[in-house]
Design an enzyme around this catalytic site. Structure first.
Site, PDB file in Angstrom:
ATOM      1  CB  ILE A  60      -5.036  -1.725   3.006  1.00  0.00           C
ATOM      2  CG1 ILE A  60      -5.775  -3.021   2.673  1.00  0.00           C
ATOM      3  CG2 ILE A  60      -6.051  -0.657   3.380  1.00  0.00           C
ATOM      4  CD1 ILE A  60      -6.535  -3.628   3.866  1.00  0.00           C
ATOM      5  CB  SER A  61      -4.639  -2.878  -2.687  1.00  0.00           C
ATOM      6  OG  SER A  61      -3.251  -3.021  -2.531  1.00  0.00           O
ATOM      7  CD  GLN A  62     -10.435   0.504  -6.021  1.00  0.00           C
ATOM      8  OE1 GLN A  62      -9.443   1.074  -6.482  1.00  0.00           O
ATOM      9  NE2 GLN A  62     -11.616   0.581  -6.576  1.00  0.00           N
TER      10      GLN A  62
END
Ligand code: SAH
Length: 213
Positions: A60-62
């Site tokens: 899951i991206s930043q």
């Protein structure tokens, strides 16, 4: 996992300090609980500004990168948006607060199924998630006002450019998977395609075909 108001305030403050200043984007990010999209032991770190592992070896991206990409996409309430790379479903959930309709695809069936269950649990009804190789886009639903890739391509994929409406915007990371990539924005204008480079980023690669899980 539930977080207190102070943790959420701090999260929004961190987003702002990293350049996420668009009020609509910040409101959308306030409405979506990132903890719902992160499973197991990592859930307690949902409000830290860092990428976290999810199933199928993906991430899951930043949050600040999610915010900057969403901001760059300039989504309007009437837009039909395509996201390539559903992952946890977090980015799609944020887009769903800003757009009329969101289509999201991932090459892993397992990720798509998990994300669908979270959308349903949160009463999000304007996202349709498919298991598909998103490098071909989504012909049945094309064209799109906005297209967002959350996996890095070496070049903007031709089929996706072809599915962008006149006046449409596409945001994507480009570059080799093991190197620093550039986040770029492509606009389809009357004169043709216009490109601008936004910042450096690091994403998992856009891969061909479907995943095994
Ligand atoms: N947007 C996600 C993070 C995505 S990580 C979130 O909010 O959690 C990148 C995702 O792109 C991975 O889940 C990976 O499986 C997917 N992906 C990579 N290549 C793809 C392709 N060709 N078609 C669809 N999805 C792809």
């Amino acid at each position: 996992m539930s977080f207190d108001a102070a943790t959420k305030m701090q999260f929004l403050y961190a987003l702002r300090s990293k350049g996420v200043t668009d009020a609509r984007v910040l409101t959308a990010m306030e409405q979506v609980d990132r903890a719902d999209y992160v499973k197991g032991t990592f859930a307690e770190r949902a409000y830290e500004d860092m990428p976290l592992p999810i199933a199928c070896g993906q991430t899951i991206s930043q949050p600040s990168v999610v915010g900057l990409m969403t901001q760059a996409l300039q989504v309007s309430p009437r837009d039909k948006v395509l996201e390539v790379g559903t992952g946890s479903g977090y980015q799609a959930a944020i887009l769903s607060k800003l757009a009329r309709r969101v289509y999201t695809v991932d090459r892993y069936r397992r990720l798509v199924q998990t994300a669908r269950a979270v959308f349903e649990a949160n009463d999000i009804t304007n996202i349709t998630a498919f298991t598909a190789d998103g490098s071909h886009g989504l012909d049945e639903q094309a064209p799109f006002d906005r297209i967002l890739l959350t996996a890095a391509a070496e070049d903007p994929p031709g089929p996706l450019l072809a599915q962008l409406k006149p006046g449409g915007i596409m945001v994507l990371p480009v570059g080799q998977s093991d190197a620093v990539q550039s986040l770029i924005r492509v606009r389809r204008t009357d004169e043709g395609l216009e490109y601008d480079e936004l910042r450096s980023v690091r994403f998992v690669p856009l891969l061909e075909g479907l995943g095994q899980e």
